[in-house]
Design a protein around this motif. Structure first.
Motif: not given
Length: 64
Positions: A4-5, A8, A11-12
């Motif tokens: 998940l990290r 993320e 996506e950033a």
């Protein structure tokens, strides 16, 4: 770092400007890129604006 990290973080860094938008598609196990695009509702979305992500185990990694 968990999956998940990592997503993320991706996506950033995916650029989303006012005139251009990018999408991330996480493939499910055994799913093709085309099937993932359809499932995500991006069938008609431009290919150069889609990031396809597939997570594989260390054993499968050798096939790439």
């Amino acid at each position: 770092m968990n999956i998940l990290r990592r997503v993320e973080m991706l996506e950033a860094v995916v650029p989303n400007r006012d005139d251009v938008e990018y999408k991330l598609v996480l493939l499910e196990e055994g799913e093709s890129c085309g099937d993932g695009r359809i499932r995500a509702g991006l069938k008609d979305w431009p290919s150069d604006r889609i990031f396809i992500i597939e997570f594989v185990s260390a054993q499968e990694k050798s096939r790439f």
